[in-house]
Design a protein around this motif. Structure first.
Motif, PDB file in Angstrom:
ATOM      1  N   THR A  15       0.810  -1.221   0.000  1.00  0.00           N
ATOM      2  CA  THR A  15       0.000   0.000   0.000  1.00  0.00           C
ATOM      3  C   THR A  15       0.843   1.270   0.000  1.00  0.00           C
ATOM      4  O   THR A  15       0.290   2.364  -0.086  1.00  0.00           O
ATOM      5  CB  THR A  15      -0.930   0.014   1.229  1.00  0.00           C
ATOM      6  OG1 THR A  15      -0.148  -0.146   2.421  1.00  0.00           O
ATOM      7  CG2 THR A  15      -1.940  -1.127   1.156  1.00  0.00           C
ATOM      8  N   ILE A  60      -9.031  -3.465   0.038  1.00  0.00           N
ATOM      9  CA  ILE A  60      -8.330  -3.651   1.314  1.00  0.00           C
ATOM     10  C   ILE A  60      -6.849  -3.872   1.060  1.00  0.00           C
ATOM     11  O   ILE A  60      -5.989  -3.353   1.794  1.00  0.00           O
ATOM     12  CB  ILE A  60      -8.937  -4.844   2.067  1.00  0.00           C
ATOM     13  CG1 ILE A  60     -10.415  -4.576   2.378  1.00  0.00           C
ATOM     14  CG2 ILE A  60      -8.168  -5.108   3.363  1.00  0.00           C
ATOM     15  CD1 ILE A  60     -11.148  -5.767   2.949  1.00  0.00           C
ATOM     16  N   GLY A  69      -6.316  -0.068   1.860  1.00  0.00           N
ATOM     17  CA  GLY A  69      -6.650  -0.155   3.273  1.00  0.00           C
ATOM     18  C   GLY A  69      -8.071   0.268   3.571  1.00  0.00           C
ATOM     19  O   GLY A  69      -8.357   0.729   4.675  1.00  0.00           O
ATOM     20  N   ASN A  79     -11.998   1.524   7.489  1.00  0.00           N
ATOM     21  CA  ASN A  79     -10.573   1.229   7.391  1.00  0.00           C
ATOM     22  C   ASN A  79     -10.376  -0.262   7.658  1.00  0.00           C
ATOM     23  O   ASN A  79     -10.974  -0.822   8.591  1.00  0.00           O
ATOM     24  CB  ASN A  79      -9.784   2.044   8.419  1.00  0.00           C
ATOM     25  CG  ASN A  79      -9.762   3.524   8.087  1.00  0.00           C
ATOM     26  OD1 ASN A  79      -9.530   3.903   6.938  1.00  0.00           O
ATOM     27  ND2 ASN A  79      -9.999   4.381   9.075  1.00  0.00           N
ATOM     28  N   SER A 133      -7.499  -3.896   6.904  1.00  0.00           N
ATOM     29  CA  SER A 133      -6.215  -4.411   6.430  1.00  0.00           C
ATOM     30  C   SER A 133      -6.199  -5.927   6.589  1.00  0.00           C
ATOM     31  O   SER A 133      -6.912  -6.479   7.437  1.00  0.00           O
ATOM     32  CB  SER A 133      -5.048  -3.792   7.210  1.00  0.00           C
ATOM     33  OG  SER A 133      -5.162  -4.096   8.595  1.00  0.00           O
ATOM     34  N   ARG A 142      -4.467  -9.452   7.632  1.00  0.00           N
ATOM     35  CA  ARG A 142      -3.570  -9.913   8.682  1.00  0.00           C
ATOM     36  C   ARG A 142      -3.197 -11.375   8.421  1.00  0.00           C
ATOM     37  O   ARG A 142      -4.041 -12.263   8.600  1.00  0.00           O
ATOM     38  CB  ARG A 142      -4.230  -9.760  10.048  1.00  0.00           C
ATOM     39  CG  ARG A 142      -5.668 -10.271  10.094  1.00  0.00           C
ATOM     40  CD  ARG A 142      -6.322 -10.122  11.419  1.00  0.00           C
ATOM     41  NE  ARG A 142      -7.623 -10.786  11.404  1.00  0.00           N
ATOM     42  CZ  ARG A 142      -8.484 -10.766  12.404  1.00  0.00           C
ATOM     43  NH1 ARG A 142      -8.196 -10.133  13.506  1.00  0.00           N
ATOM     44  NH2 ARG A 142      -9.639 -11.408  12.311  1.00  0.00           N
ATOM     45  N   PRO A 190      -0.383  -9.453   5.572  1.00  0.00           N
ATOM     46  CA  PRO A 190      -0.672  -8.877   4.256  1.00  0.00           C
ATOM     47  C   PRO A 190      -0.760  -9.890   3.110  1.00  0.00           C
ATOM     48  O   PRO A 190      -1.525  -9.687   2.169  1.00  0.00           O
ATOM     49  CB  PRO A 190       0.492  -7.897   4.040  1.00  0.00           C
ATOM     50  CG  PRO A 190       0.926  -7.519   5.425  1.00  0.00           C
ATOM     51  CD  PRO A 190       0.746  -8.754   6.245  1.00  0.00           C
TER      52      PRO A 190
END
Length: 545
Positions: free
Chosen positions: A167, A419, A423, A492, A494, A496, A498
């Motif tokens: 990102t 995402i 993000g 928001n 992300s 986990r 990545p």
């Protein structure tokens, strides 16, 4: 399930997918030198050729291995890493740079872009041939460079991190095959001006910028910035607030010159050429040349070049009277990208654009056909008895169902890629895009009319088209701002860790390929599996907040 959208074959996927897998393996693991990989690829390729004459079943594994090794070697050749630099601090360097791509800047005395290092001062000669991102000040009297120009510059050069976050801007540069960045410096001189063609493109870009502001720039400068960003890809024209709002709504893609823009401009060119009543082959040649000029004048962004290749392949099939196969055209364009610009495979634009188009072809269009079959209006009324209002209502409902199916397909992919790369999880993007994409297409067509009128010297036509576009943009701007203010429109988020993002995208597209191959019948009936993959991803692999 019976559908006109099913049954297309794409044999080139046997080349594309293994090559992409090889690129990914070379990025993740330390592999033998490219010379060894190419030698092995040659051996397995020869084995595939010999086996194809006697046992075609045995030739397929050899072909897959050949493309896998070719992809791995291609990665090493296109991103040659100097490992020692990872442990070295930033240092001053004087370099000769050949400009490959420029990024528009809001500051007039600053220039930024991508370049290839031609020569470097002692003792940094090993940098020759490396690709670098540069962001430099220009000196008074030194012309702003254009693509293909060679400049001398001095500044601080540093190696990119070994594995930057996807990102981040460093991640974008690494995915573009860049190993170094140069900043806190200045352009010393232009050693060689850009080619006449690239100087022409730069002049036309400035001319288009002026044309798109005719009659409205003094009245609504904010809307003009959105207009230019949408038509020319000049995202620096957007304010920080506008960028945030469009990103949160999941509609920032309308400002990257890509499939939407190329398709709209191609449609405008096709309509214009039809009026001239030219032979079909001449229409194709002129249309492709004009479309490429638009792509190149706007900076030849990778997403625009990919869309151009896709449109050109589809148009070529029409001219040659070959049955249209969009899936095969998509595979052909992906193969061209993997061969000639393999580092684009890792870019967010490649993964998002090809992922969404693949979802449209494999999932969206078959879903639309299913909805039409089950939910069509007036099914019990013989078509011969329809009045004009029956036809109008049925056509409107047909278009609505198609838009919903396509929107669902795009939103499934965007839920994962949004995402991964931004993000953000934007569950409301489906509703936003249902009305914004047609509106944005109308703006792009108005901009096309404005630019054509401006080039022909018909200023009044440009002013009228710009006012029409400004009215639409006012509605888009107000609508998007109202949309993101709704509760739950965006979050928001992300992955986990990545790497789960790439796995989720591969699993999602894999289920769509499987469903398409099985004609969305049997246990895959109902199109439920892609929804299940996205739901499981959001539940178990994503951290919100």
């Amino acid at each position: 399930m019976t559908s006109r959208s099913l049954g297309h074959r794409a044999p080139l996927l046997w080349l594309v997918l293994p090559m992409i897998a090889g690129l990914v393996l070379a990025r993740l693991f330390a592999l033998p030198p490219p010379g060894w990989l190419l030698a092995l690829a040659s051996a397995t390729g020869l084995a595939a050729l010999l086996a194809s004459r006697t046992n075609r079943a045995a030739a397929v594994p050899c072909l897959v291995v050949t493309m896998l090794l070719t992809g791995a070697a291609s990665y090493a050749l296109h991103r040659p890493v100097i490992a020692d630099w990872y442990a070295l601090p930033p240092r001053e360097a004087r370099l000769s740079l050949q400009v490959d791509r420029l990024f528009p800047q809001a500051e007039g005395r600053r220039v930024a872009g991508l370049a290839t290092i031609r020569t470097a001062n002692d003792p940094l000669q090993e940098l020759a041939g490396q690709r670098v991102y540069f962001s430099l000040n220009t000196r008074a009297g030194v012309p702003s460079p254009v693509r293909s120009a060679v400049i001398s510059a001095v500044g601080i050069i540093a190696a990119l991190p070994r594995d930057p976050p996807a990102t981040s801007f460093d991640g974008y540069l690494a995915n573009a095959g860049i190993n170094f960045r140069m900043s806190r410096g200045r352009v010393l001189a232009e050693e060689r001006p850009g080619s006449a063609y690239h100087r022409f493109c730069a002049r036309q870009a400035q001319r288009f910028t002026a044309i798109l502001g005719a009659g409205i720039e003094a009245k609504r400068p904010g809307l003009v910035g959105v207009y230019r960003a949408m038509l020319l890809g000049e995202q620096h024209e957007l304010s920080d607030e506008q960028k945030t709002v469009f990103r949160q709504s999941g509609t920032m893609h309308v400002f990257s010159i890509s499939g939407l823009h190329i398709a709209a401009i191609a449609g405008g060119l096709y309509a214009l050429l039809l009026l001239l009543r030219l032979p079909r082959i001449l229409q194709f040649v002129i249309g492709c040349v004009a479309l490429w000029l638009y792509v190149d004048i706007t900076g030849a962004a990778p997403s625009a070049v990919r869309a151009f290749v896709m449109v050109a392949l589809v148009q070529a099939s029409l001219v040659l009277c070959v049955p249209r196969n969009p899936l095969s055209a998509l595979a052909a364009s992906a193969l061209l990208v993997a061969v000639f610009a393999p580092m684009q495979v890792f870019s967010s634009s490649f993964q998002m654009s090809y992922g969404i188009v693949l979802a449209l072809l494999l999932f969206g269009l078959p879903l639309a056909d299913q909805l039409h079959a089950r939910l069509a209006w007036f099914q019990d009324l013989p078509r011969a008895t329809w009045r004009w209002h029956h036809r109008a209502r049925a056509a409107g409902w047909h278009a609505t169902l198609t838009a919903v199916a396509i929107g669902i397909a795009a939103s499934l992919v965007s839920a994962v890629t949004g995402i991964m790369f931004f993000g953000l999880f934007t569950p409301g993007s489906l509703l936003a895009n249902l009305w914004l994409i047609p509106a944005a297409s109308a703006v792009i067509l108005a901009g096309f009319v404005s630019m054509v009128c401006g080039v022909l010297g018909f200023t009044t036509g440009s002013v009228l088209a710009n006012h029409a576009a400004a009215l639409l943009l006012w509605g888009i701007d107000a609508g998007v701002e109202a949309f993101v203010s709704l509760p739950g429109a965006w979050f928001n988020a992300s992955f986990r860790p990545p790497w789960l993002g790439g796995c989720a995208l591969a699993a999602l597209l894999g289920t769509m390929v499987s469903g398409y191959a099985g004609r969305w019948a049997g246990w895959q009936r109902g199109f439920w599996l892609p929804f299940a993959v996205v739901a499981a991803t959001l539940a178990f692999a994503v951290r919100f907040g």
